[in-house]
Structure formats: C-alpha cells, structure tokens
Design an enzyme around this catalytic site. Structure first.
Site, mmCIF file in Angstrom:
data_model
loop_
_atom_site.group_PDB
_atom_site.id
_atom_site.type_symbol
_atom_site.label_atom_id
_atom_site.label_comp_id
_atom_site.label_asym_id
_atom_site.label_seq_id
_atom_site.Cartn_x
_atom_site.Cartn_y
_atom_site.Cartn_z
ATOM 1 N N TYR A 75 -24.992 30.337 22.134
ATOM 2 C CA TYR A 75 -22.942 30.714 21.789
ATOM 3 C C TYR A 75 -22.276 29.502 22.496
ATOM 4 O O TYR A 75 -21.619 29.357 22.808
ATOM 5 C CB TYR A 75 -23.002 31.683 21.202
ATOM 6 C CG TYR A 75 -24.247 32.148 19.882
ATOM 7 C CD1 TYR A 75 -23.338 31.661 18.689
ATOM 8 C CD2 TYR A 75 -24.775 33.333 19.742
ATOM 9 C CE1 TYR A 75 -24.181 32.255 17.436
ATOM 10 C CE2 TYR A 75 -25.425 33.620 18.400
ATOM 11 C CZ TYR A 75 -25.161 32.755 17.806
ATOM 12 O OH TYR A 75 -25.998 33.200 16.523
ATOM 13 N N TYR A 110 -31.046 33.850 23.629
ATOM 14 C CA TYR A 110 -30.130 33.738 22.570
ATOM 15 C C TYR A 110 -29.022 33.860 22.451
ATOM 16 O O TYR A 110 -28.530 33.154 21.909
ATOM 17 C CB TYR A 110 -30.300 35.308 21.264
ATOM 18 C CG TYR A 110 -30.286 34.448 19.934
ATOM 19 C CD1 TYR A 110 -30.315 34.026 18.926
ATOM 20 C CD2 TYR A 110 -29.048 35.612 19.763
ATOM 21 C CE1 TYR A 110 -29.818 34.087 17.685
ATOM 22 C CE2 TYR A 110 -27.944 35.546 18.261
ATOM 23 C CZ TYR A 110 -28.729 34.926 17.317
ATOM 24 O OH TYR A 110 -28.565 34.805 15.991
#
Length: 554
Positions: free
Chosen positions: A388, A384
C-alpha cells in the site's frame, strides 16, 4: 552578522571535525538548538531584506509626501496584485482611467504617452506604507533574536536572553523563536507580501531528481515499517491490522476535522495506557505505536486507510473472538471495533509464529475450509502493508507526472481534491527508528555505517540516520562557529546534473548517478561494523523471509 577573531579557529580542531560534520550533514546538525536558531534566523533575515529591497525599488516619495511608481518595475506588479486582492481602487492619481493597476495585472501595454512615473492613490499609499512598516517590524524582531545568539557557544545551547531581551519579550529566546517559526513560516511571509518563490524549470533532470527523491522516501518508509515490526516482535507486543473506511453520512465531518486521524490514534494510545493502569495524560510512545497509509480505490474511487497498531498491552475487554466457538474463523478484536467514528473499521489480530496472542492463550484461527491458517513470519505483515505504501507512492508520482505507471486524468483530478494532510502516510514519532545503541562505536565506524548497502542490512537507511544522530551528539559541544567553519561546500545537485547531461547525454544520466552513489558491501566494512550489525539483529542472514502473509480473515 558576528565578528570572530582571526585566531579563533584552530585548524587542527577544524580539520578533525570536518569529516564528522560532513558525514552527519547540516540538516541533522541544525536540529541542535543554537545552530538551528542561528541558521533559521539568518535565512529569515535574508528573505525579509530581499522583500524590503523589492518594496523600495521602483517607487519614490517626493517632498510633498506623494508616492510615485515606475509602472515598468517589478514592484508595480506586486502593488497591483495587492490592490486587486484587497479591493482597493486601482486608479492612479492625475492619470486617465484608460490605464489602471488592473491593466498591469492583465499585461496591457503601458500607453506610450504615459509618464515614467505614475502617482499612487492615497488608499494604495496607505497600504504600501503599512506593508513596509510590517516588514521592518519583522526584521527588527529577527535582529533582536540574532543579537542574543552567541556563535562561540555550543550548538546544543538553548539561548535564554539577557536583561535587555527580558524587557522586550516574555519568553526565553529559544521558546520565542520556536513559536515565531511555527506561527509565521516563510511561505506565509512570501504570501502576505506577494513575494512568490521563483518556480524552477521542469526538465528531464528535475524529473529524474524528483522521482529519485520520492522513491528514496518510499524505501525509507518501508524500512521503518519493517523495523518496527521486528522490534515489536522482539518485545512481545501485539500486532493489529486495521482498515478504516469513510461512511457517506460522515464524510463532511471527517473533512471538517483536520485532526480526525490524529485523535483516533491518540484515543487508541489512551486505551492502552488505561489497560496498563496509567494516566491517559501520559505519553503512550513506550507502549503503543501506529502506522497508517491511505489508499484511494481506483475501482470505486473511495478513500480509506490501512493501519498497523503495535501494542504492548491490549485494551481492556479484548477477548479471544474464537473462545467457545466450534469453528475458529474470527479474528476481529471486539474492543477496537467501535473506536473509529467516521465509518467502518475492521481490527484484525495479526497471527504468526510465536505471536503475542498465542502466548496470551488465544486459539489459532482457521480458514473458511476449516484448515488452520498457515503460520508465517512476523515480517510478512510488513510486506503486506508495504504494497500500500508502494501504491500510494505510485499515485503521488503519477499526480506529478512522474513514474512509468499510467493513470487516467480523472483519478489525478480526484486525488488533487483530497487535502494533502489527509492523503499522506502518518506514523508515531520515531516509528521504526530504534536500533541498538551506538554510543560505544568509534567515529570511523559511525561514518562507515552511513554508507553500508542493502546487502549488509535491509535497514541500511535507518542505520544511516542513527549513525548521523550519534555523530550529532558527539559534536554537541562544538561551537556554532566551529561547525560552520567545518561544513563542506554544498553542491547544487540539479545544476550538476544539468551540466553532466551536456557531457554524457540524458539517456546515460541515471546509470552514471547510480555509479556515483555506490554503497559499501559486506567485504568493504570493518569488523566493528560487522559486529554491530550482527549484534543489532539486522544482518541480512537474520531476516530471511520465506513465506507470504495475507490479511484475510474476519
């Protein structure tokens, strides 16, 4: 700089360490104190000697002490920029005002009636004289350091200095040098003496190389993140995911404090130390690690940060947010909510199968429909956060005009306004680099570990760096002279790519380079290598991820 007897080098000895030196690489070996100082000192001397030659070519001092400059020389441009920057009178002595130093900056043609040499004003001469003296003083300091280095001593030796050194300087040689390099980096030397580094030509080859380098760094960063998650889980540490925003009324304070993020993570580390009953002045590296990636929202244009905290012990006052609640939808950790002084933070307990929170008796949370959250693997949070990392990398490449993603010019402009120190990924020192000890492995296996591919282990780059580090430790007692003699001839990769393009064409360049950098597969490696990867728990079979993790929750 140093003369070494022709019989000093033992060819069998040099031949024996050549493959080790080549595999470890000079960038790793130069982390050793003696070799590092020797290389850095020679590099600095070379630059300062270049600058001194630049400042003495194109200028003449006559018998009367007056200085005359060739207006067509490269030095003329340097002196003109210095005079303009310092606000000095740009006029020449005994020459009409129709041509000044400012005209050299603007590129105005030199009048045909101008003599071959123009006399500098007293103000300009004084600045020139002080500049040359400053260069000579910096050179002398480097010569003093170089005179204390023993090329025949081991690369891990920390030079202290003899009696003569102690009369000149207060600190040991290595400490003096580290402070000098920190306070006076090469870029500052170039800037102060107006001696800019020549800009490289931007072509297709340079773009391919730069993009490849950035993608490689991105992949290595993700590997470190995932390995840190693996290590934290194996040690039974707590994992907390946090989002840090910037409030409008705190933006100025944040940008005015270049250490805002560093101070925040240091404070969290001290909270963990306090919870363990230790002094806040202790190092928290053995009980707290962090990873932080910035995100610039493309929709609303707001800078914020995503952080992962890995803690051996939760801060004091950390209570299960669902204790005594009828509906267990809360996941924020109360003890961490007010630690970010520049806006809002949302520290969430990362819940997964066999997590530390469950072992501490925390209740399993439910979703908005009252259904228990799906249990996932501890590695899922790494995937996850990795998105980014990938997004930031895409923005970095877009700002440089690289990559395939389209970004509007407005976003590029806004990103360029953010200080580089702020818009970068930061993490604890040696974050995610820990692996099983390699001290027992053979040199052949260590060299093999630097070449394994992703199908052997998804942590192949971390494996490579650890193997290089172990090789460095085994070469620590070799002399600087031996290592320099054994180092391979370096190839200018960009020059090689440009020459290759003329042969095979730019369209085939990437595929050709990929074929040259093939990695060892599981069928190519030795049993010792296979056993190490399996024992370290980083084989592909040990790290299968089937489900995905989301950072939802309150």
């Amino acid at each position: 700089m140093f003369k070494v007897h022709s019989d000093y080098f033992s060819k069998p000895n040099i031949d024996a360490i050549k493959p080790l030196v080549e595999t470890a690489g000079m960038s790793v070996l130069t982390q050793s104190p003696n070799l590092r100082i020797w290389k850095q000192c020679n590099t600095r001397i070379k630059l300062l000697e270049e600058i001194l030659a630049h400042y003495t070519n194109g200028i003449r001092r006559d018998d009367n002490g007056d200085f005359w400059m060739n207006p067509n020389s490269q030095l003329a441009t340097t002196i003109a920029y210095r005079a303009h920057h310092k606000g000095h009178n740009p006029k020449f002595k005994q020459y009409p005002e129709t041509f000044t130093l400012d005209d050299i900056i603007t590129g105005k043609p030199i009048p045909q009636t101008a003599p071959d040499e123009l006399q500098l004003s007293d103000e300009i001469v004084e600045d020139y004289r002080l500049t040359v003296l400053s260069i000579i003083e910096e050179l002398q300091e480097c010569y003093d350091v170089l005179g204390q280095l023993d090329i025949n001593n081991t690369i891990d030796h920390k030079p202290l200095g003899n009696d003569h050194w102690n009369l000149l300087y207060e600190k040991p040689v290595y400490k003096h040098w580290y402070q000098l390099v920190s306070n006076r980096p090469l870029k500052d030397i170039r800037a102060d003496y107006n001696y800019a580094k020549a800009k490289g030509v931007k072509d297709e080859c340079s773009k391919i190389l730069e993009e490849s380098t950035m993608k490689s760094r991105r992949g290595f960063t993700v590997q470190r993140l995932m390995n840190a998650m693996r290590t934290a889980h194996s040690k039974g540490w707590y994992v907390v995911f946090d989002t840090l925003t910037l409030a409008d009324d705190r933006l100025k304070d944040f940008y005015d404090n270049p250490n805002a993020l560093r101070d925040y993570f240091r404070d969290i580390g001290r909270m963990v130390l306090t919870a363990e009953g230790r002094s806040v002045h202790d190092s928290s590296s053995d009980c707290y690690q962090y990873f932080c990636v910035p995100e610039y929202g493309t929709q609303h244009g707001r800078l914020h940060f995503h952080a992962v905290h890995l803690m051996r012990t939760l801060p004091l006052g950390s209570l299960d947010p669902n204790f005594g609640k009828l509906v267990r939808i809360n996941r924020q950790i109360n003890s961490l909510q007010n630690t970010w002084p520049y806006g809002y933070s949302m520290p969430i307990a990362v819940r997964y199968s066999q997590d530390a929170f469950s072992r501490a008796g925390w209740l399993w949370p439910v979703d908005s429909k009252g259904e228990p959250l799906k249990a996932t693997s501890y590695m899922a949070v790494g995937f996850y956060v990795a998105k980014y990392v990938n997004k930031k990398s895409d923005i970095d490449m877009a700002v440089k005009g690289l990559g395939n993603k389209e970004w509007n010019n407005s976003l590029k402009t806004k990103i360029n306004l953010i200080p580089k120190k702020v818009f970068r990924i930061r993490m604890s020192r040696n974050f995610g680099m820990k692996l099983l000890s390699m001290a027992h492995l053979s040199a052949e296996t260590l060299m093999e570990l630097t070449q394994v591919g992703y199908d052997v282990t998804p942590f192949n780059n971390i494996l490579k760096q650890n193997a290089k580090k172990e090789l460095k430790s085994r070469l620590a007692k070799k002399s600087v002279a031996d290592v320099l003699e054994a180092q391979p001839v370096t190839t200018n990769l960009l020059k090689f790519m440009r020459n290759l393009t003329r042969t095979i064409g730019a369209s085939n360049l990437q595929s050709f380079i990929a074929s040259m950098t093939t990695k060892l597969t599981s069928t190519d490696i030795s049993d010792e290598t296979k056993n190490y990867v399996a024992s370290a728990g980083i084989a592909v079979a040990n790290l299968r991820i089937k489900s995905k993790w989301t950072a939802g929750g309150k």
